[in-house]
Design a protein around this motif. Structure first.
Motif, PDB file in Angstrom:
ATOM      1  N   LEU B  81       0.904  -1.152  -0.024  1.00 59.92           N
ATOM      2  CA  LEU B  81      -0.053  -0.070   0.039  1.00 59.92           C
ATOM      3  C   LEU B  81       0.924   1.308  -0.063  1.00 59.92           C
ATOM      4  CD1 LEU B  81      -2.556  -1.039   2.720  1.00 59.92           C
ATOM      5  CD2 LEU B  81      -3.155  -0.707   0.190  1.00 59.92           C
ATOM      6  N   SER B  82       1.937   1.072   0.066  1.00 58.96           N
ATOM      7  CA  SER B  82       3.195   1.971   0.290  1.00 58.96           C
ATOM      8  C   SER B  82       3.139   2.971  -1.179  1.00 58.96           C
ATOM      9  CB  SER B  82       4.606   1.719   0.324  1.00 58.96           C
ATOM     10  OG  SER B  82       4.529   0.958   1.615  1.00 58.96           O
ATOM     11  N   ILE B 106      -9.452  -6.555   2.462  1.00 59.73           N
ATOM     12  CA  ILE B 106      -7.974  -6.511   1.991  1.00 59.73           C
ATOM     13  C   ILE B 106      -6.957  -7.188   2.758  1.00 59.73           C
ATOM     14  CG2 ILE B 106      -8.743  -4.343   0.893  1.00 59.73           C
ATOM     15  CD1 ILE B 106      -6.519  -3.164   2.484  1.00 59.73           C
ATOM     16  N   GLY B 107      -5.954  -7.368   1.962  1.00 58.17           N
ATOM     17  CA  GLY B 107      -4.794  -8.183   2.571  1.00 58.17           C
ATOM     18  C   GLY B 107      -3.648  -7.529   1.841  1.00 58.17           C
ATOM     19  N   VAL B 108      -2.230  -7.421   2.674  1.00 65.11           N
ATOM     20  CA  VAL B 108      -1.165  -7.105   1.872  1.00 65.11           C
ATOM     21  C   VAL B 108      -0.152  -8.104   1.987  1.00 65.11           C
ATOM     22  CG1 VAL B 108       0.509  -5.213   2.332  1.00 65.11           C
ATOM     23  CG2 VAL B 108      -1.913  -4.685   2.590  1.00 65.11           C
TER      24      VAL B 108
END
Lengths: 341, 341
Positions: B81-82, B106-108
């Motif tokens: 998400l950066s 959501i997952g990162v």
DNA sequence: TTATTTTATGACAGCGCTACCATAAAACGC
DNA sequence: GCGTTTTATGGTAGCGCTGTCATAAAATAA
């Protein structure tokens, strides 16, 4: 006539009963192993885990959630994703949840309390363990649900107000105030403000008001301001400054609601040959990396978005029960002197 | 001994049975009104809706999900998400889901296929209606679950490969290739590459390879390259270019893996008095707004992140069933000539 | 030893909703 | 007018899991 088991399912996914049967234990024991609850003999645990691996069992969280009247979902309601600010908050939240069972469900409100309310109600249908929102201002209906729900609540970004449960953020009013003091102290006198038209950005408004207050106390005021239609963006900042200076060329400093727009302001100055700082001070808000990577680092205020998200999520999962006392956590801010104001 | 109803619940939330009782209809009829299914007489619908409003009824999605063996959740697994790229994709997804019942979870993954697998499995516990992932490269376990699951799957960003169900994106290899062609055509000969060290960014790697291929075809090659440790950022771009030029000052153009880093490159040039384009060409990727708002717009390639997210989500909700045919949607890209290369 | 606590496991009902099937009434076709 | 289709509604079981209570065995205390 009983419905055929799994009649409308295909293929037949393994259930906890299958796991229990294979491991030679009862369902509830298998359940305990899965959830790591209660005393389980090592040999039993091993047998169950083996069975789980063998079957490729995936727990059904809907069933678990229904049976236990609670979920591990965390509802996250953000005003926007266009600006890197909220993804930063989300990163912080995510970071706190990484090695927990919690999962964030996100919604975007477009800075509209009615949309926030609508999404909140649809999220509550999942019996979330916690709800995260931006700001302290919600519709009465939303507020009522937040207050009476059996979940933790964190309100982020702003702390000027009365939270439902936990507030994590900073005082935007004070940030605006300190911006004014700082710039006055540096000798600026002819202030302009170049904003955008999303009036429901409560934080930007609070900073604006704080700025006006400190100017007033210094015997000054905003000489000119312009709000570019549409949401905040670098382009909007550039255009906004151009229009502002067209109307009032005598300004010696312009404050922007955020770094993106301030960057646009700097680009306008570069384009028009205006010496930034000497001829015109530029001041932003947020302390984005890109602004600090410029040859002439942006003068701005560092907000701690990641920390806000992280802290809020950590606090929320500390306890399932809402404590008597409300918690307000001030993550503070720092003035970054920079080279543009 | 039967458990007291709602024994571990407080306060007692109204259920569909309460609504049905108040409206004087059966549960199933009330359920039909809530879900807007099947034929319902207008008068009945009104009575039920009134009862819902009166009780402040909120459906329990866990129960619904359990009973119907399906949810309205859409699992979204993003690498990061950066960078604003993935929030842009997420905005697109969100935009497609706004007036539907679907909700994104959501997952990162931090560009790590193992983390992706772990999060995927935890998401599958909610029986999502669809899963969105980035790229076509997953662990064998993840791939197996994706192929056998009863949900739609969209793989975003890249289309160079064999998708599980739907792929939406562009050819990054081709984008890199076209970058090389374009720059060679503009007269550049001494190529450098200033990247970062996240080797698992498959898309950046594909563009890099495409670039190398086109240079080779033109009888050229990368004269120098440097990869700055850590993730991509403007600061990393600035530092990377500085090191690259320190090692090989004769370069006449430097390609960056994305606009953020390219902006850093430009900032380095500004700082060091290097005339961008005349002395050193700078080329990015993504076509971010901020790069185009500069006085000297960044030369880059426009990727359509928002469109990718939007299209994928729209396609996913078209049908619950996975069709026989796989779908590949090429959202394409455009070279933005800009003023920096 | 015997009483008590702790550890380990299981039986069973029920969470709130919807799929499935059935049925009655109304509308339609010829 | 009589069969057929359509519209509107309901009864019931069960989705897969976990809370509650019970119980047996083992460890500990007296």
């Amino acid at each position: 006539m009983p419905r055929k088991r799994n009649a409308h399912r295909s293929p037949d996914l393994p259930t906890l009963a299958d796991v229990a049967r294979l491991a030679g234990v009862s369902e509830i024991t298998a359940s305990r192993v899965v959830r790591d609850r209660g005393p389980i003999a090592d040999s039993t645990r091993t047998r169950v885990l083996t069975a789980i691996a063998e079957l490729g069992y995936i727990p059904n969280r809907a069933a678990g959630s229904l049976a236990s009247a609670g979920s591990t979902l965390m509802s996250v309601l953000l005003p926007s994703l266009s600006n890197i600010v909220f993804p930063d908050v989300l990163r912080g939240i995510h970071s706190a949840l990484t090695h927990t069972a919690y999962q964030p469900v996100i919604g975007v409100t477009d800075y509209d309390p009615l949309i926030e309310e609508r999404i909140l109600l649809s999220f509550l249908a999942w019996q979330p363990a916690a709800v995260i929102l931006a700001g302290l201002h919600h519709t009465p209906t939303a507020r009522r649900h937040l207050e009476h729900g059996r979940f933790r609540v964190a309100e982020l970004m702003d702390i000027d107000g009365d939270p439902v449960d936990i507030a994590v953020g900073m005082s935007h009013r004070q940030a605006g105030y300190e911006t004014g003091r700082h710039l006055v102290q540096r000798g600026y006198r002819r202030f302009g403000y170049a904003g955008h038209s999303v009036a429901t950005d409560d934080r930007a408004s609070a900073r604006y008001e704080g700025l006006c207050t400190s100017l007033r106390e210094a015997g000054l005021s905003l000489i000119a301001e312009h709000r570019q239609p549409g949401p905040s963006s670098t382009k909007a900042g550039r255009e906004s400054l151009e229009i502002l200076l067209g109307a009032e060329p005598s300004l010696d400093v312009v404050v922007f609601p955020n770094d993106d727009m301030a960057m646009g302001g700097i680009f306008h100055c570069m384009h028009s040959g205006i010496a930034v700082r000497e001829k015109l001070g530029i001041f932003g808000f947020n302390g984005l990396d890109i602004g600090q990577a410029m040859p002439m680092p942006l003068s701005t205020i560092l907000s701690r978005r990641f920390l806000i998200g992280l802290t809020a999520a950590e606090k929320l999962i500390e306890s399932r029960e809402r404590p008597q006392e409300k918690t307000i956590i001030n993550t503070g801010f720092d003035i970054i002197e920079g080279a543009t104001a």
